[in-house]
Design a protein around this motif. Structure first.
Motif, short mmCIF file in Angstrom:
data_model
loop_
_atom_site.label_atom_id
_atom_site.label_comp_id
_atom_site.label_asym_id
_atom_site.label_seq_id
_atom_site.Cartn_x
_atom_site.Cartn_y
_atom_site.Cartn_z
N ILE B 601 41.42 90.07 -58.55
CA ILE B 601 42.20 91.01 -57.57
C ILE B 601 42.53 90.49 -56.25
O ILE B 601 43.65 90.64 -55.70
CB ILE B 601 41.28 92.12 -57.23
N GLN B 602 41.57 89.55 -55.81
CA GLN B 602 41.85 88.92 -54.57
C GLN B 602 43.06 88.15 -54.53
O GLN B 602 43.83 88.03 -53.81
CB GLN B 602 40.73 88.03 -54.34
N LEU B 633 39.25 98.82 -52.97
CA LEU B 633 39.33 99.42 -51.78
C LEU B 633 39.64 98.46 -50.60
O LEU B 633 40.50 98.66 -49.67
CB LEU B 633 38.05 100.28 -51.51
N GLU B 634 38.81 97.34 -50.91
CA GLU B 634 39.11 96.24 -49.75
C GLU B 634 40.47 95.69 -49.78
O GLU B 634 41.16 95.70 -48.54
CB GLU B 634 37.78 95.15 -50.11
N SER B 635 41.00 95.43 -50.75
CA SER B 635 42.52 94.77 -50.81
C SER B 635 43.34 95.95 -50.35
O SER B 635 44.55 95.84 -50.14
CB SER B 635 42.89 94.41 -52.16
N ARG B 643 44.37 101.02 -52.95
CA ARG B 643 43.13 101.77 -52.27
C ARG B 643 42.92 102.77 -53.27
O ARG B 643 41.95 103.18 -53.65
CB ARG B 643 43.26 102.39 -50.91
N LYS B 644 44.08 103.63 -53.71
CA LYS B 644 43.85 104.87 -54.41
C LYS B 644 43.31 104.45 -55.81
O LYS B 644 42.70 105.19 -56.21
CB LYS B 644 45.17 105.27 -54.59
N LEU B 645 43.71 103.35 -56.29
CA LEU B 645 43.18 102.95 -57.62
C LEU B 645 41.85 102.66 -57.57
O LEU B 645 40.84 103.04 -58.38
CB LEU B 645 43.55 101.40 -58.03
N GLY B 646 41.12 102.09 -56.34
CA GLY B 646 39.88 101.93 -56.26
C GLY B 646 38.92 103.25 -56.18
O GLY B 646 38.16 103.33 -56.94
N HIS B 657 28.68 109.54 -54.92
CA HIS B 657 28.31 109.55 -53.47
C HIS B 657 29.20 108.53 -52.51
O HIS B 657 29.87 108.83 -51.68
CB HIS B 657 26.93 108.59 -53.27
N ASP B 658 29.56 107.54 -53.45
CA ASP B 658 30.59 106.65 -52.83
C ASP B 658 31.93 107.20 -52.58
O ASP B 658 32.86 106.95 -51.78
CB ASP B 658 30.95 105.27 -53.51
N TYR B 659 32.24 108.10 -53.86
CA TYR B 659 33.83 108.54 -53.72
C TYR B 659 33.63 109.50 -52.57
O TYR B 659 34.55 109.63 -51.83
CB TYR B 659 33.80 109.14 -55.21
N VAL B 660 32.61 110.50 -52.60
CA VAL B 660 32.88 111.55 -51.36
C VAL B 660 32.83 110.80 -50.17
O VAL B 660 33.76 111.37 -49.43
CB VAL B 660 31.57 112.50 -51.66
N SER B 661 31.99 109.94 -49.82
CA SER B 661 31.98 109.15 -48.61
C SER B 661 33.49 108.76 -48.16
O SER B 661 34.08 108.76 -47.08
CB SER B 661 31.13 108.03 -48.48
N LEU B 662 34.06 108.05 -49.11
CA LEU B 662 35.28 107.56 -48.76
C LEU B 662 36.55 108.53 -48.63
O LEU B 662 37.34 108.53 -47.85
CB LEU B 662 35.92 106.71 -50.07
#
Lengths: 513, 741
Positions: B601-602, B633-635, B643-646, B657-662
């Motif tokens: 990805i990088q 998300l980083e890229s 980002r949407k893909l992430g 949890h991560d999803y909601v936070s983001l």
């Protein structure tokens, strides 16, 4: 506008392209017109259509300089506006309600304008650039005319042009349709792609792979992908190659293809215009000695012995009888590329080689082709085999009980129920969805204007006269349109059905809660 | 006598340093046995003992002490001595448990010496017409001792109580001479006028197998002369567990090979020879044909079908004597019987390969890289190495790095990767890959030219062992420091030859969910005093790393990650290599470490090939995982679609949890709330939502969020969050009211 429309009862459609920067002085108005269809309309009529359009543009710009007039809805006509390039406008006039099918979705019509312009730019560069090259306008007219006529010839049904109407509301022009494949096949494809892209040594090639009429892979930018994909489906895919001859027989009647190869100065206008539209004065045939390549000409591609598709549209080298390789312009890099399509069974590979990287013209291209055959043949075989194995046929993406259109606006991808299944829908259902889509389009453009960047979520379900549900859902840049004819019970039932569809086929993207 | 076989570069490449141009080295310094009045030298291949005899005793050199890691080689090996009765010694062999010594005293008598009790007894032929040609000990269940006579084989069992030999079985046939190696447990008996008819017996622990009789091919120099095959012209070799017989045809100047099957002997083809006198040995399954007259060695890998040598013929050299010729090294330490002893030297190496150090210096990769597209076959070759698996492995990694760094054609690299992956898969199936992550990190540029270098070969840098764990939890960025440390460790290796020895092991949880045992070995010293420890280590390593197979994790760490750092220019090449790697692993159904996906990805993001990245993700070429999602998300900072893909991946992985936070972070708090309600996500602090709603400056939204939490979380009304934002909401409302009036 009534005046303009009345005289074109023959076809019900007019299409013009004009440049606001030209012909600003009295008596030079004709200079503005770069293209007009039907070409046999008297200039006065042409000018009145363009004059009205120009007037409206100028007027609306006072209020909205960025996005001027989009549409005029008159009693019997719709005028669809599209600003293709700065100050270069395309206007399409369609007749309403003359027969039962003449019910349009405006956005779909605008997409037609956008498509033809994008394709034109891909082959010839921008209209503005060509105008600058030849300020008289002769060059651009001689290019636009055959090009757009060839383009329009894809729309005939019977004796008239069948523009996208409400019946096409489960289609989205200007998007690509992707093939869904397994991981293994995808890796195989990706491996093939890296071979293709490195075919010409150090210079970076681009490639696009199609399976039947579906996109498998691309290394082009999204815009270039759409253009090339559109072209490939129109002219290069196995379907296009085999059906090309039949579908446009009406327009082609009486002409012989041998005319085009003769290389005479007249060829660009070709039998199409001669037969049906007569050549007009605005198409200055005689001014241009160079023959004009008709990139969209039908039935001119055929498969060579080596598997590469060749065409004589771009001319034939007299000495070697080798067909010249077509070139296209990439929007993103503004680079000219040789277009080398290769076909193996249902697999179409399109290799784009930078013109700048090939020093010795056709010879160099032949060398790269050779390279491709040597390096990639095995992989092509393997990929074709893998994809064929996983191929579900024409109706692969049919979901029984649903008629749907799925659009990913971010990626310009769409997927829809197969056309054969859509035709089973009642007219009322389609009308309802078409109307719904019109509303959604409006809503979308409004949202875009109001706050750019912020995406709007939307959910609309309406009930048609025949008790079918027409449903639209938009979330996170993805759009889902659906007609449910059998979910006649309740809204809850319909919404449930959407939920199921979303979970099953869209990874739950539309499952709002 | 520790032999050292190694491959090295060809002249054109220039072996840095010593100027030694050779594939095969004899370990220098050689074992010296300075026994006064030495009268003869015997070598017992059953027990790996070198036995020089003096007038009244034997001095035994046990070579097990010199483990293959013992470098520099210790010439002062301890020896044991036994005093045995005076008498001629035609041949001598220790029993396999070294409790007995059998000494052939004459053509009809063998004397046995029991070492513990210093007792002796004798065995004589029954009739005078019988001649003893030789004898050997065996671990065959039927018998312990075999005597080869001109009239056949006698098989005996040793009765330790009666201290005598009991005849178990006799095999009658005429024998001119015989050859036997303990490694193959095969005895070949020659008979006939030309001595070219052979009968073979294999006396293995599974029992006795009689091989069918066969004739060896001999070209005739003239019509009527019939050359006689001599024992020196026949060699039994064991390669990759297969037994071959090599026969020199002096007339045709060919080396014929025969392969032994249980029920057949099949001629395999012939190799040309270029010397009237040759010797054959095998080091680590590589066949070495010493062309003694020409003073060169040609290497063959019989596994491959090709009869072409692996490398150009180069002289045998003594390591440490760069300019010397093979003759000097061969005679060193030996009195008389120069060539005979020489054979034995090689012979030892043949059968007891672990005395021989198979150093394949990384120069070979330079040679390969410069010379050929044969990399895949070289890797294949290396992957078959059993001895010194570490070095073979390290070399493979080095080669892999080099071919990528040099941007070789993708098809070639792909083949090379295929070799490595299928070898790994095979080793998983056969169980030879213990998942002992025991790797050496070497910077590929460092030439290992000397003994000093090889002494540090084993040292491993272990920092990365822990860092894996790090990465998998902390995500993406932590790999850089770990990589750097890998390199610095390997560089320091050069100087670390006297660092204290340190072993450590810990368990490591990897992506695949298996618990891997990681053995951590620091750089170690190699002084003679450390010898016992050395033995330990080498055994440990033996057991843990019997295969040079490279796991996908190691591929990532030592090839892709390493290469990515050094690589300049367009990263798309590396992407296509990664794709090829994924292709191979997918074929073999091997799981790949998520960090490789992260790397891909990088690279794609660096090239701004976001559209392709998208197809990589949607087609699951990059398998979904939290690491991958976080990298997306980083890229995605540069590209909203990515980002949407992430985000999408987080949702599909049910990382609620991560999803909601983001979502909240993106200001999509309404959606986040809906999602939180649906999946009962209670771990995201309400304050975040409230903050987001508050910053939207929409009192309705804020009120809605407050209401939501009041309903959703019992007791929410009593929290400070509620009070704070309720206050803010009231303020908002009054200000709205104020402005509207």
């Amino acid at each position: 506008m009534g005046l303009a429309s009345a005289s074109t009862a023959t076809d019900g459609m007019q299409l013009c392209i004009f440049d606001l920067r030209r012909g600003q002085n009295e008596g030079q108005e004709l200079d503005k017109i770069l293209f007009f269809f039907p070409a046999d309309l008297p200039f006065s009529t042409q000018l009145s259509v363009i004059g009205l359009s120009e007037g409206l543009i100028t007027f609306t710009r006072i209020f909205s300089p960025e996005a001027a007039c989009e549409i005029i809805e008159a009693e019997r006509h719709s005028h669809v506006f599209y600003e293709a390039e700065t100050d270069i406008w395309m206007v399409m006039v369609v007749e309403k309600g003359k027969d039962s099918d003449a019910i349009w979705r405006i956005d779909a019509l605008r997409k037609v304008l956008k498509e033809v312009h994008s394709l034109f730019v891909m082959f010839y560069g921008s209209i503005r650039a060509m105008l600058e090259k030849d300020p008289s306008g002769g060059l651009i007219r001689s290019h636009l005319y055959p090009f757009i006529m060839d383009y329009l010839s894809d729309f005939p049904v019977g004796k008239k042009l069948q523009l996208p109407s409400f019946r096409d509301c489960l289609k989205e022009r200007g998007t690509v349709q992707m093939l869904t494949m397994g991981r293994e096949a995808a890796i195989e494809v990706q491996s093939l792609v890296s071979v293709l892209d490195s075919c010409a040594g150090n210079s970076s090639c681009y490639s696009m792979i199609l399976f039947h009429d579906l996109l498998v892979s691309t290394t082009l930018s999204p815009d270039d992908t759409i253009n090339l994909f559109t072209y490939a489906v129109l002219r290069l895919s196995p379907n296009a190659l085999s059906s090309g001859v039949n579908s446009w027989s009406y327009i082609r009647r009486g002409s012989t293809s041998s005319h085009f190869v003769s290389g005479s100065a007249l060829t660009h206008s070709g039998p199409v215009s001669e037969q049906i539209y007569h050549s007009s004065d605005t198409s200055p045939v005689g001014n241009n000695i160079n023959r004009v390549t008709r990139a969209l000409q039908h039935g001119k591609w055929y498969k060579g012995k080596d598997g590469f598709l060749v065409t004589d549209i771009w001319g034939v080298d007299v000495g070697s009888l080798v067909c010249a390789t077509p070139t296209v312009w990439l929007q993103q890099t503004e680079e000219a590329m040789y277009l080398c399509p290769y076909q193996f069974k249902s697999l179409t590979l399109i290799l784009l080689i930078p013109v700048s990287s090939i020093l010795n013209g056709e010879q160099g291209v032949a060398l790269v082709k050779q390279q491709l055959l040597e390096n990639a043949s095995l992989k092509i075989l393997k990929v074709e085999e893998k994809l064929s194995k996983g191929w579900g046929g024409e109706n692969a993406y049919h979901v029984s009980g649903y008629r749907y259109l799925l659009v990913d606006g971010d990626r310009n991808i769409s997927r829809a129920s197969p056309p054969g299944k859509v035709t089973t829908l009642a007219k009322e259902s389609l009308l309802a969805l078409s109307k719904l889509r019109d509303e959604v389009d409006l809503e979308k453009s409004r949202a875009k204007r109001d706050n750019a960047g912020c995406e709007k979520d939307l959910e609309v379900s309406i009930r048609a006269k025949n008790n079918a549900w027409a449903i639209a859902r938009i979330t996170g840049g993805k759009e889902l349109y659906m007609v449910l004819e059998k979910a006649s019970e309740t809204l809850l039932y319909a919404s449930d059905a959407v939920e199921k569809f979303s979970n099953r086929y869209c990874n739950g993207a539309f499952s709002l809660d | 006598m520790s032999g050292k076989a190694s491959s090295s570069s060809q002249p054109s490449i220039g072996l840095s340093g010593s100027g030694a141009l050779s594939h095969i080295y004899i370990q220098y310094p050689p074992l010296r046995c300075s026994i006064p009045e030495s009268r003869g030298l015997h070598y017992d291949d059953g027990t790996k003992l070198l036995i020089p005899s003096t007038s009244n005793q034997f001095v035994l050199f046990t070579q097990q002490i010199f483990s293959w890691k013992t470098v520099p080689f210790n010439p002062l090996a301890t020896s044991t001595s036994d005093s045995i009765p005076e008498g001629p010694i035609l041949s001598i062999r220790f029993s396999l448990d070294t409790k007995l010594i059998a000494i052939q005293r004459s053509s009809s008598e063998i004397q046995f010496w029991i070492r513990e009790t210093s007792e002796a007894f004798s065995h004589r032929c029954r009739s005078d017409s019988e001649n003893i040609l030789g004898f050997f000990w065996t671990d065959c269940p039927l018998c312990d001792f075999v005597v080869v006579k001109n009239s056949g084989l006698d098989l005996f069992a040793y009765d330790s109580v009666a201290k005598s030999l009991d005849l178990v079985e006799m095999r009658k046939l005429n024998v001119c001479w015989y050859v036997y190696t303990h490694e193959s447990r095969l005895v070949l008996l020659a008979s006939g006028m030309q001595c070219r008819t052979f009968t073979g017996f294999q006396l293995s622990s599974a029992g006795i197998v009689r091989l069918p009789k066969f004739d060896m091919a001999m070209a005739k120099p003239e019509a009527n002369s019939k050359p006689v095959l001599a024992a020196e012209d026949v060699y039994i070799v064991t390669v990759y567990g297969r037994i071959y017989c090599l026969q020199v045809d002096r007339v045709a100047m060919l080396l014929h090979s025969y392969r032994f099957y249980r029920d057949a002997v099949v001629q395999q083809g012939s190799l040309p020879i270029y010397s009237r006198k040759i010797a054959v040995s095998v080091v680590d399954n590589v066949l070495l044909v010493h062309q003694i007259d020409a003073k060169v060695v040609i290497l063959y890998d019989i596994f491959a079908d090709s009869r072409a040598p692996i490398s150009a013929p180069l002289p045998l050299q003594s390591r440490g004597f760069p300019r010397s010729y093979s003759s000097s090294s061969r005679s060193s330490g030996k009195d008389g019987e120069c060539s005979e002893v020489n054979n034995k030297i090689d012979h030892e190496g043949i059968i007891y390969g672990d005395n021989w150090t198979f150093i394949v210096p990384d120069l070979i990769c330079d040679a390969i890289a410069a010379s050929s597209s044969e990399t895949p076959s070289v890797l294949e070759f290396l992957q078959r190495r059993k001895l010194e698996a570490i070095k073979a492995k390290q070399l493979c990694l080095g080669i892999a790095r080099t071919v990528i760094l040099e941007r070789r054609p993708v098809s070639m690299v792909s083949k090379a990767i295929d070799v490595l992956v299928s070898s790994y898969s095979l080793s998983l199936k056969t169980g030879s890959y213990f998942k002992g992550i025991k790797t050496e990190s070497t910077s590929s540029g460092v030439a290992k030219t000397s003994v000093a270098r090889s002494s540090t070969d084993v040292s491993t840098s272990r920092i990365d062992g822990t860092s894996i764990r790090h990465e998998s939890t902390a995500g993406v960025d932590s790999e850089y420091p770990s990589r750097a440390s890998t390199f610095s460790a390997s560089e320091s290796e050069e100087n670390a030859s006297s660092a204290p020895l340190r072993t450590d092991s810990r368990d490591l949880q990897l992506g695949g969910g298996k618990v891997d045992r990681v053995n951590l070995t620091g750089a170690h010293s190699s002084g003679p005093t450390d010898n016992p420890v050395f033995v330990n280590i080498s055994e440990q390593q033996d057991s843990e790393l019997t295969s040079p197979a490279i796991s996908p994790d190691e591929m990532y760490k030592f090839v892709f990650a390493a290469v990515e750092e050094e690589m300049v220019g367009d990263p798309s090449y590396l992407v296509s290599i990664i794709v090829e790697f994924l292709c191979s692993t997918n074929m073999e159904k091997i799981k790949v470490h998520p960090n490789l996906y992260v790397l891909a990805i990088q690279l794609l993001a660096r090239n701004e090939r976001y559209a392709e990245l998208e197809s990589f993700v949607t087609n699951k070429i990059l398998e979904p995982s939290k690491e991958v999602a976080l990298q997306l998300l980083e890229s995605g900072r540069q590209n909203i679609q990515t980002r949407k893909l992430g985000l999408e991946m987080l949702r599909q992985l049910s990382l609620h949890h991560d999803y909601v936070s983001l979502l909240v972070q993106d200001g999509r708090y309404n959606e986040a709330l809906r999602y939180a309600r649906k999946y009962q996500v209670t771990t995201v602090r309400p304050a975040l939502f409230l903050q987001a709603a508050c910053s939207s400056n929409n009192s309705q939204h804020l009120a809605a969020v407050l209401r939501f939490f009041s309903d959703f979380i019992p007791d929410f009304r009593t929290t400070s969050d509620f009070t704070t934002y309720y206050g803010i909401l009231n303020e908002m409302n009054t200000s709205v009211a104020a402005t509207s009036f």
